[in-house]
Design a protein around this motif. Structure first.
Motif, short mmCIF file in Angstrom:
data_model
loop_
_atom_site.label_atom_id
_atom_site.label_comp_id
_atom_site.label_asym_id
_atom_site.label_seq_id
_atom_site.Cartn_x
_atom_site.Cartn_y
_atom_site.Cartn_z
N VAL A 236 0.22 -1.91 -20.32
CA VAL A 236 0.23 -0.76 -19.42
C VAL A 236 1.05 0.34 -20.09
O VAL A 236 1.89 0.08 -20.95
N THR A 237 0.80 1.58 -19.72
CA THR A 237 1.59 2.71 -20.21
C THR A 237 2.72 3.00 -19.24
O THR A 237 2.77 2.46 -18.13
N GLN A 238 3.63 3.89 -19.66
CA GLN A 238 4.69 4.32 -18.76
C GLN A 238 4.09 4.96 -17.51
O GLN A 238 4.58 4.75 -16.39
N GLU A 239 3.03 5.70 -17.69
CA GLU A 239 2.35 6.30 -16.55
C GLU A 239 1.81 5.23 -15.61
O GLU A 239 1.85 5.38 -14.38
N GLY A 240 1.33 4.15 -16.21
CA GLY A 240 0.84 3.04 -15.40
C GLY A 240 1.94 2.40 -14.57
O GLY A 240 1.73 2.03 -13.42
N LEU A 241 3.13 2.26 -15.18
CA LEU A 241 4.27 1.71 -14.43
C LEU A 241 4.62 2.61 -13.25
O LEU A 241 4.88 2.12 -12.14
N TYR A 242 4.63 3.91 -13.48
CA TYR A 242 4.92 4.84 -12.38
C TYR A 242 3.84 4.75 -11.30
O TYR A 242 4.14 4.87 -10.10
N SER A 243 2.59 4.53 -11.71
CA SER A 243 1.51 4.38 -10.76
C SER A 243 1.71 3.15 -9.90
O SER A 243 1.48 3.18 -8.67
N MET A 244 2.15 2.05 -10.52
CA MET A 244 2.45 0.84 -9.76
C MET A 244 3.57 1.10 -8.75
O MET A 244 3.48 0.72 -7.58
N SER A 245 4.63 1.74 -9.23
CA SER A 245 5.78 2.00 -8.38
C SER A 245 5.40 2.84 -7.17
O SER A 245 5.74 2.52 -6.03
N GLN A 246 4.67 3.92 -7.42
CA GLN A 246 4.25 4.77 -6.32
C GLN A 246 3.25 4.05 -5.41
O GLN A 246 3.26 4.23 -4.19
N GLY A 247 2.42 3.22 -6.03
CA GLY A 247 1.46 2.45 -5.25
C GLY A 247 2.15 1.53 -4.26
O GLY A 247 1.74 1.41 -3.10
N TRP A 248 3.23 0.88 -4.70
CA TRP A 248 3.98 0.02 -3.79
C TRP A 248 4.57 0.83 -2.64
O TRP A 248 4.51 0.41 -1.47
N ARG A 249 5.12 1.98 -2.95
CA ARG A 249 5.72 2.81 -1.88
C ARG A 249 4.65 3.31 -0.91
O ARG A 249 4.86 3.29 0.31
N ASP A 250 3.52 3.74 -1.45
CA ASP A 250 2.44 4.23 -0.59
C ASP A 250 1.91 3.11 0.31
O ASP A 250 1.67 3.31 1.50
N TRP A 251 1.73 1.94 -0.29
CA TRP A 251 1.23 0.80 0.49
C TRP A 251 2.22 0.43 1.60
O TRP A 251 1.83 0.25 2.76
N GLY A 252 3.51 0.34 1.26
CA GLY A 252 4.51 -0.08 2.23
C GLY A 252 4.70 0.90 3.38
O GLY A 252 5.22 0.53 4.43
N ALA A 253 4.26 2.14 3.20
CA ALA A 253 4.40 3.16 4.23
C ALA A 253 3.26 3.11 5.26
O ALA A 253 3.32 3.81 6.27
N GLN A 254 2.25 2.29 5.01
CA GLN A 254 1.11 2.21 5.92
C GLN A 254 1.45 1.36 7.15
O GLN A 254 2.01 0.27 7.01
N ALA A 255 1.11 1.84 8.31
CA ALA A 255 1.43 1.11 9.55
C ALA A 255 0.72 -0.24 9.62
O ALA A 255 1.22 -1.17 10.27
N ASP A 256 -0.44 -0.36 8.95
CA ASP A 256 -1.20 -1.61 9.00
C ASP A 256 -1.04 -2.45 7.73
O ASP A 256 -1.83 -3.37 7.47
N ALA A 257 -0.02 -2.16 6.93
CA ALA A 257 0.20 -2.90 5.68
C ALA A 257 0.54 -4.37 5.98
O ALA A 257 1.23 -4.68 6.96
N TRP A 258 0.06 -5.24 5.09
CA TRP A 258 0.20 -6.70 5.26
C TRP A 258 0.11 -7.33 3.88
O TRP A 258 -0.74 -6.97 3.09
N PHE A 259 1.01 -8.27 3.62
CA PHE A 259 1.00 -8.97 2.32
C PHE A 259 1.34 -10.42 2.58
O PHE A 259 2.30 -10.73 3.30
N THR A 260 0.58 -11.32 1.97
CA THR A 260 0.92 -12.74 2.08
C THR A 260 0.95 -13.38 0.69
O THR A 260 0.16 -13.03 -0.19
N MET A 261 1.90 -14.29 0.53
CA MET A 261 2.14 -14.95 -0.75
C MET A 261 2.08 -16.46 -0.52
O MET A 261 2.90 -17.03 0.20
N LEU A 262 1.09 -17.12 -1.11
CA LEU A 262 0.92 -18.55 -0.96
C LEU A 262 1.82 -19.30 -1.94
O LEU A 262 1.96 -18.90 -3.10
#
Length: 270
Positions: A236-262
Motif C-alpha cells: 500500500v502507499t502512504q495515501e492508501g494508509l491515510y485512506s484506511m484511516s479515514q475509512g475507519w473514522r467514516d465507518w465508525g461515524a455511521q449510526a448503523d455501523a456494525w462489526f463482528t470478529m469471529l
C-alpha cells in the motif's frame, strides 16, 4: 524456525487496544476449568491485562505472562500488577516455539491471538502441551480474518482487510488461524477426544464501542508496525494508509455501523 515478525508491534495505539482485553471477554471458554490453586502460563501476554485477571482467579496459585520481546511492555505490566495489589504474578521474556520451562510446569497454558502470528503454530502448540501437567489444560483463542464482517461497506476498511492479510502472511503468520485450531491441535499430537473446539465473537454496535474501535484502528493503520510493514513491502502507499484511516473514522461515524470478529477456540485436556 521460519522468519516471523509480530504484525502489530508494540506502538502505544496497539497496547491501548490490547489493554481492553480481559479474562471475561477473551477467554470465557476457559474460566469454568480454573481452580483457585492452579498455576497458569499466559503466552503472548502483551500489556498483561488478561494475565492479571487470571492471577486474580487463581489466588492460591500463580500466573506467569510471557512475551518474546518488548521488556518495556512487560515492565509496564509488572507495574500495573503492583498497583492492583496482585502479587501472585510474574512476567518474563520467552519464545513460544522454545519455552524455557520444564516439562509439566503448569496446570493451564493459555494463548490469545498468538498462534496466528507465529511461524510454526504446531511447534508452539507442542511446547504448550509439553509444559502442561497431566490433567491440565491448553487453551487457545484466535481470530479468523476472512470471517470478519462489517456494515456498511467502506472502501478504506476493505483496503485495511486485504492489506492486513498480506502483511500477516508476509510476517510468517496465518491470519485465518481460528478455523485451523482443531487441525493444528491434532497435528500437535492430541487425540480428538482431548479437544473441545468452540467459537465466540466480539461485536461492536453501540456508539461508544464504535467510536473506540474505529478510532483505535484509524490510529494503528498509520502508526503501528502494520503501517511500516505495509509500506516497506509495497502492499500500500502512504495515501492508501491515510485512506484506511479515514475509512475507519467514516465507518465508525455511521449510526448503523456494525462489526463482528469471529474467534476459534480450543480447550485441550492434556
Amino acid at each position: 524456525m521460519a522468519n516471523e515478525q509480530y504484525t502489530h508491534g508494540h506502538h502505544q495505539s496497539v497496547l491501548r487496544s490490547h489493554s481492553s482485553r480481559t479474562a471475561q471477554n477473551s477467554c470465557a471458554y476457559l474460566l469454568p476449568s480454573l481452580k483457585p490453586d492452579m498455576h497458569v502460563l499466559d503466552i503472548g501476554c502483551g500489556p498483561g491485562t488478561i494475565t492479571l485477571d487470571l492471577a486474580k482467579l487463581v489466588p492460591q496459585g500463580h500466573a506467569t505472562g510471557v512475551e518474546p520481546s518488548s521488556e518495556d511492555t512487560l515492565q509496564k505490566a509488572r507495574d500495573d500488577a503492583v498497583q492492583a495489589g496482585v502479587n501472585n504474578i510474574t512476567y518474563a521474556l520467552a519464545d513460544a516455539h522454545a519455552l524455557h520451562f520444564p516439562d509439566a510446569s503448569f496446570d493451564v497454558v493459555h494463548a490469545h491471538q498468538v498462534l496466528q502470528h507465529v511461524a510454526e503454530p504446531i511447534k508452539a502448540l507442542r511446547e504448550m502441551i509439553r509444559v502442561t501437567k497431566q490433567g491440565g489444560f491448553v487453551a487457545v483463542r484466535e481470530t479468523d480474518l476472512d470471517a470478519m464482517t462489517w456494515f456498511p461497506a467502506n472502501d478504506g476498511v476493505k483496503l485495511w482487510h486485504t492489506t492486513h492479510d498480506k502483511v500477516g502472511r508476509s510476517n510468517g503468520g496465518e491470519p485465518n488461524a481460528g478455523r485451523r485450531l482443531l487441525s493444528w491441535a491434532l497435528q500437535a499430537g492430541l487425540k480428538r477426544e482431548q479437544v473441545t473446539a468452540t467459537a465466540s465473537t466480539w461485536c461492536y454496535t453501540t456508539p461508544e464501542e464504535l467510536a473506540w474501535f474505529s478510532e483505535s484502528w484509524a490510529e494503528r493503520v498509520v502508526s503501528s508496525s502494520f503501517a511500516e510493514s505495509a509500506l516497506e513491502r509495497g502492499f500500500v502507499t502512504q495515501e492508501g494508509l491515510y485512506s484506511m484511516s479515514q475509512g475507519w473514522r467514516d465507518w465508525g461515524a455511521q449510526a448503523d455501523a456494525w462489526f463482528t470478529m469471529l474467534h476459534g477456540e480450543i480447550l485441550c485436556k492434556v
